[in-house]
Design an enzyme around this catalytic site. Structure first.
Site, PDB file in Angstrom:
ATOM      1  N   THR A  13       0.831  -1.211   0.000  1.00 25.04           N
ATOM      2  CA  THR A  13       0.000   0.000   0.000  1.00 25.04           C
ATOM      3  C   THR A  13       0.864   1.259   0.000  1.00 25.04           C
ATOM      4  O   THR A  13       0.721   2.140  -0.854  1.00 25.04           O
ATOM      5  CB  THR A  13      -0.912  -0.002   1.253  1.00 25.04           C
ATOM      6  OG1 THR A  13      -1.654  -1.218   1.253  1.00 25.04           O
ATOM      7  CG2 THR A  13      -1.852   1.194   1.257  1.00 25.04           C
ATOM      8  N   VAL A 133       3.451   8.047  12.281  1.00 25.16           N
ATOM      9  CA  VAL A 133       2.383   8.482  13.197  1.00 25.16           C
ATOM     10  C   VAL A 133       1.369   9.325  12.436  1.00 25.16           C
ATOM     11  O   VAL A 133       1.718  10.335  11.827  1.00 25.16           O
ATOM     12  CB  VAL A 133       2.950   9.300  14.378  1.00 25.16           C
ATOM     13  CG1 VAL A 133       1.825   9.695  15.334  1.00 25.16           C
ATOM     14  CG2 VAL A 133       4.029   8.523  15.113  1.00 25.16           C
ATOM     15  N   ILE A 137      -0.901  13.379   8.369  1.00 22.51           N
ATOM     16  CA  ILE A 137      -0.856  14.563   9.244  1.00 22.51           C
ATOM     17  C   ILE A 137       0.603  14.810   9.636  1.00 22.51           C
ATOM     18  O   ILE A 137       1.233  13.923  10.208  1.00 22.51           O
ATOM     19  CB  ILE A 137      -1.685  14.342  10.534  1.00 22.51           C
ATOM     20  CG1 ILE A 137      -3.107  13.903  10.201  1.00 22.51           C
ATOM     21  CG2 ILE A 137      -1.685  15.594  11.380  1.00 22.51           C
ATOM     22  CD1 ILE A 137      -3.931  13.533  11.432  1.00 22.51           C
ATOM     23  N   GLY A 188     -13.110  -3.592   4.205  1.00 24.72           N
ATOM     24  CA  GLY A 188     -11.671  -3.355   4.098  1.00 24.72           C
ATOM     25  C   GLY A 188     -11.166  -2.270   5.037  1.00 24.72           C
ATOM     26  O   GLY A 188     -10.017  -1.848   4.931  1.00 24.72           O
ATOM     27  N   GLU A 191      -8.479  -5.071   9.358  1.00 22.47           N
ATOM     28  CA  GLU A 191      -7.709  -6.228   8.890  1.00 22.47           C
ATOM     29  C   GLU A 191      -8.444  -7.519   9.241  1.00 22.47           C
ATOM     30  O   GLU A 191      -9.261  -7.543  10.161  1.00 22.47           O
ATOM     31  CB  GLU A 191      -6.350  -6.256   9.614  1.00 22.47           C
ATOM     32  CG  GLU A 191      -5.522  -5.012   9.478  1.00 22.47           C
ATOM     33  CD  GLU A 191      -4.709  -4.979   8.197  1.00 22.47           C
ATOM     34  OE1 GLU A 191      -4.550  -6.043   7.575  1.00 22.47           O
ATOM     35  OE2 GLU A 191      -4.260  -3.891   7.814  1.00 22.47           O
ATOM     36  N   ASP A 202      -1.490  -0.613  18.116  1.00 26.02           N
ATOM     37  CA  ASP A 202      -1.033   0.314  17.068  1.00 26.02           C
ATOM     38  C   ASP A 202      -1.032   1.755  17.594  1.00 26.02           C
ATOM     39  O   ASP A 202      -0.056   2.493  17.401  1.00 26.02           O
ATOM     40  CB  ASP A 202      -1.963   0.172  15.853  1.00 26.02           C
ATOM     41  CG  ASP A 202      -1.637   1.175  14.769  1.00 26.02           C
ATOM     42  OD1 ASP A 202      -0.632   0.981  14.066  1.00 26.02           O
ATOM     43  OD2 ASP A 202      -2.386   2.167  14.636  1.00 26.02           O
ATOM     44  N   LYS A 206       2.272   4.481  18.335  1.00 26.70           N
ATOM     45  CA  LYS A 206       2.335   5.881  17.895  1.00 26.70           C
ATOM     46  C   LYS A 206       2.463   6.825  19.088  1.00 26.70           C
ATOM     47  O   LYS A 206       3.201   7.807  19.050  1.00 26.70           O
ATOM     48  CB  LYS A 206       1.093   6.216  17.068  1.00 26.70           C
ATOM     49  CG  LYS A 206       1.026   5.403  15.777  1.00 26.70           C
ATOM     50  CD  LYS A 206      -0.356   5.504  15.144  1.00 26.70           C
ATOM     51  CE  LYS A 206      -0.493   4.634  13.921  1.00 26.70           C
ATOM     52  NZ  LYS A 206      -1.892   4.502  13.482  1.00 26.70           N
TER      53      LYS A 206
HETATM   54  N1  LIG Z   1      -1.099   1.064   5.029  1.00 25.22           N
HETATM   55  C1  LIG Z   1      -1.123   2.220   5.631  1.00 25.22           C
HETATM   56  O1  LIG Z   1      -2.051   3.013   5.452  1.00 25.22           O
HETATM   57  C2  LIG Z   1       0.004   2.641   6.550  1.00 25.22           C
HETATM   58  C3  LIG Z   1      -0.062   3.879   7.196  1.00 25.22           C
HETATM   59  C4  LIG Z   1       0.995   4.292   8.008  1.00 25.22           C
HETATM   60  C5  LIG Z   1       2.069   3.454   8.183  1.00 25.22           C
HETATM   61  N2  LIG Z   1       2.102   2.232   7.567  1.00 25.22           N
HETATM   62  C6  LIG Z   1       3.272   1.382   7.776  1.00 25.22           C
HETATM   63  O2  LIG Z   1       3.927   1.244   6.542  1.00 25.22           O
HETATM   64  C7  LIG Z   1       4.548  -0.039   6.477  1.00 25.22           C
HETATM   65  C8  LIG Z   1       4.048  -0.764   5.219  1.00 25.22           C
HETATM   66  O3  LIG Z   1       2.659  -0.917   5.306  1.00 25.22           O
HETATM   67  P1  LIG Z   1       1.765  -1.381   4.044  1.00 25.22           P
HETATM   68  O4  LIG Z   1       0.369  -1.166   4.448  1.00 25.22           O
HETATM   69  O5  LIG Z   1       2.273  -0.747   2.812  1.00 25.22           O
HETATM   70  O6  LIG Z   1       2.077  -2.944   4.028  1.00 25.22           O
HETATM   71  P2  LIG Z   1       1.742  -3.994   2.866  1.00 25.22           P
HETATM   72  O7  LIG Z   1       0.742  -3.433   1.929  1.00 25.22           O
HETATM   73  O8  LIG Z   1       1.488  -5.284   3.545  1.00 25.22           O
HETATM   74  O9  LIG Z   1       3.136  -4.080   2.070  1.00 25.22           O
HETATM   75  C9  LIG Z   1       4.270  -4.683   2.627  1.00 25.22           C
HETATM   76  C10 LIG Z   1       5.294  -4.843   1.521  1.00 25.22           C
HETATM   77  O10 LIG Z   1       6.476  -5.430   2.083  1.00 25.22           O
HETATM   78  C11 LIG Z   1       6.909  -6.479   1.231  1.00 25.22           C
HETATM   79  N3  LIG Z   1       7.641  -7.461   2.039  1.00 25.22           N
HETATM   80  C12 LIG Z   1       7.184  -8.198   3.081  1.00 25.22           C
HETATM   81  N4  LIG Z   1       8.171  -8.988   3.532  1.00 25.22           N
HETATM   82  C13 LIG Z   1       9.254  -8.735   2.760  1.00 25.22           C
HETATM   83  C14 LIG Z   1      10.563  -9.251   2.712  1.00 25.22           C
HETATM   84  N5  LIG Z   1      10.979 -10.184   3.588  1.00 25.22           N
HETATM   85  N6  LIG Z   1      11.398  -8.769   1.770  1.00 25.22           N
HETATM   86  C15 LIG Z   1      11.018  -7.831   0.888  1.00 25.22           C
HETATM   87  N7  LIG Z   1       9.764  -7.299   0.872  1.00 25.22           N
HETATM   88  C16 LIG Z   1       8.914  -7.757   1.804  1.00 25.22           C
HETATM   89  C17 LIG Z   1       5.661  -7.066   0.611  1.00 25.22           C
HETATM   90  O11 LIG Z   1       6.010  -7.735  -0.580  1.00 25.22           O
HETATM   91  P3  LIG Z   1       4.890  -8.424  -1.547  1.00 25.22           P
HETATM   92  O12 LIG Z   1       4.082  -7.260  -2.081  1.00 25.22           O
HETATM   93  O13 LIG Z   1       5.669  -9.081  -2.612  1.00 25.22           O
HETATM   94  O14 LIG Z   1       4.109  -9.340  -0.668  1.00 25.22           O
HETATM   95  C18 LIG Z   1       4.833  -5.794   0.373  1.00 25.22           C
HETATM   96  O15 LIG Z   1       5.177  -5.224  -0.851  1.00 25.22           O
HETATM   97  C19 LIG Z   1       4.202  -0.723   7.802  1.00 25.22           C
HETATM   98  O16 LIG Z   1       5.237  -0.501   8.722  1.00 25.22           O
HETATM   99  C20 LIG Z   1       2.960  -0.017   8.252  1.00 25.22           C
HETATM  100  O17 LIG Z   1       2.775  -0.040   9.647  1.00 25.22           O
HETATM  101  C21 LIG Z   1       1.091   1.816   6.768  1.00 25.22           C
END
Ligand SMILES: NC(=O)c1ccc[n+]([C@@H]2O[C@H](COP(=O)([O-])OP(=O)(O)OC[C@H]3O[C@@H](n4cnc5c(N)ncnc54)[C@H](OP(=O)(O)O)[C@@H]3O)[C@@H](O)[C@H]2O)c1
Length: 429
Positions: A13, A133, A137, A188, A191, A202, A206
């Site tokens: 994402t 965090v 924002i 959605g 989770e 979570d 933060k």
């Molecule tokens: N989603 C949000 O709105 C949001 C907001 C604030 C902060 N965050 C933070 O941002 C971070 C990412 O979140 P996300 O929502 O983007 O997660 P996500 O959609 O689950 O994406 C995780 C990515 O990491 C890759 N990955 C997992 N294990 C790996 C490994 N061993 N080697 C290489 N790549 C690997 C996955 O690869 P594949 O695609 O190939 O599976 C995927 O592309 C997290 O720390 C989360 O807490 C997210």
């Protein structure tokens, strides 16, 4: 000037959002950064997955640690997630290799933030975490830079959009928690395994980060008192409405004479307060500075766009060569202010009891409260059903958590009290 070459680990994402933003707003970003910001290398697990963004011409690393050693990478962006495993290994490797690190990973920073900040400081590299965090924002910048001249007395926020969405729908549709959680999962907004969100973990990650910034001390995740929203009932939300409050999952960090109090729990907030009016998936953060007064920031706390916006803000700072200590002051200048256990909290409380409607019950309850020095501000009891279960709601004046707990233990043991008392802290603003 030569481009800033970026290696992105994680193309989910947030990673996908970062690539899209850097492509779509390339000119605006280059103008503000003073040079082009170019993604030169990426890593994810599944190379064959269509991510809706082009990775043509970028180095592909099967192992994310390869980004830290790639000679065509100046800055590593960690967007994998998790406090341990590849995210932690990559963060450590990037810093050890003298590469600035940008991450959206609140779990990593809450657990290892102090060690990573010390390592980044020793290596003389930047560590950016605006995205960790409250998503879009810019609260890290606001606390660390905008309010840098202030002594901050309190930070309070709605730090988890999933919980805020569930509590909002529970109130508006008058539905129970389990029903709304299932609907949120289908849409959605929650989770498949929602425990990190709904159990408050979570938000606690933060809050630990915000408290470190606000109070100039090392991150202390273990010092955060954490309660989630599983126990919030539609009945208590309705009583809160009637009494002029909203129930929100808040993260609160507050300076007290004994140290810093850090708590995440469902709280009753007066309806007129700014935090009470933040509904749905939105996040908000309020901070009180001695010279600034109260500031209030509201926006989208998650999602590809808002989170990418925060990641790219950090990249622009790094491209410009901005150098700000990770937690606002050098590690050696951080204070050793202790965290205060929640038992030392002092404030008003909402108490709801289910009792058998019989003479003398209320007198017994109020006598116990009086014995523990708890005074009452108001009381609600609707209708009468002699011999049956009825709710009684009591709102206290300021009292200590310890006194409240002792009183509740005795009240809960009364024969006429039919279930465990519901206790919700009231946050005055
Ligand atoms: N989603 C949000 O709105 C949001 C907001 C604030 C902060 N965050 C933070 O941002 C971070 C990412 O979140 P996300 O929502 O983007 O997660 P996500 O959609 O689950 O994406 C995780 C990515 O990491 C890759 N990955 C997992 N294990 C790996 C490994 N061993 N080697 C290489 N790549 C690997 C996955 O690869 P594949 O695609 O190939 O599976 C995927 O592309 C997290 O720390 C989360 O807490 C997210």
């Amino acid at each position: 000037m030569s481009p800033l070459r970026v290696g992105v680990a994680g193309l989910g994402t947030v990673g996908g959002g970062v690539l899209r933003l850097l492509d779509q707003n390339a000119r605006i970003v280059a103008a503000r950064a003073g040079r082009e910001i170019r993604v030169t290398a990426v890593s994810a697990r599944d190379r064959g997955r269509d991510r809706g963004v082009s990775v043509t011409g970028m180095h592909w690393h099967e192992d994310p640690l390869g980004l830290a050693a790639d000679p065509d990478v100046d800055v590593v962006v960690e967007l994998i997630g998790g406090s341990e495993g590849p995210a932690k290994a990559l963060a450590a490797a990037a810093i050890a290799a003298g590469r600035p690190l940008v991450t959206a990973n609140k779990a990593l920073l809450a657990v290892h933030g102090s060690a990573l900040a010390a390592a980044a400081e020793a290596a003389g590299v930047a560590l950016g975490f605006e995205a960790a965090v409250a998503g879009g924002i810019p609260v890290i910048k606001a606390l660390r830079e905008g309010l840098a001249g202030n002594r901050i007395s309190r930070v309070a926020g709605i730090l988890n959009g999933t919980c805020n969405y569930i509590l909002t729908v529970m109130r508006e549709a008058q539905k129970d928690f389990a029903v709304v959680l299932a609907e949120a999962q289908a849409l959605g907004y929650a989770e498949a395994d929602p425990s990190f969100d709904i159990d408050g973990v979570d938000a606690a990650h933060k809050l630990a980060i915000l408290a470190a910034l606000a109070f100039g001390r090392p991150v202390d995740f273990a010092g955060v008192h954490v309660e989630g929203i599983r126990g919030v009932t539609a009945l208590d939300i309705a009583f809160a409405e009637e009494l002029g409050y909203r129930i929100k999952l808040l993260g609160i960090a507050k300076e007290t004479a004994a140290g810093v109090e850090m708590r995440v729990h469902p709280a009753m907030v007066p309806k007129a307060a700014a935090l009470a009016q933040v509904d749905g998936v939105f996040n908000a953060v309020l901070a009180e500075g001695d010279f600034s007064g109260t500031i209030f920031l509201q926006g989208r706390g998650a999602g590809a766009g808002p989170t990418a916006s925060a990641v790219v803000a950090d990249l622009i700072d790094i491209a410009r060569g901005a150098s700000i200590p990770v937690f606002g002051a050098r590690t050696s200048d951080l204070a050793d202010t202790p965290s205060v256990p929640v038992q030392r909290h002092v404030g008003p409380y909402f108490l709801r009891l289910m009792v058998v409607d019989q003479p003398g019950v209320l007198a017994d309850v109020t006598a116990i409260l009086r014995d523990h020095g708890v005074s009452l501000e108001s009381m609600l009891q609707h209708g009468r059903k002699p011999g049956e279960a009825v709710p009684i709601v009591l709102v206290t004046h300021e009292t200590s958590e310890a006194a409240m707990n002792r009183a509740i233990a005795r009240i809960g043991a009364l024969a006429a009290v039919l279930e465990a008392p519901a206790l919700i802290r009231i946050e005055p603003s």
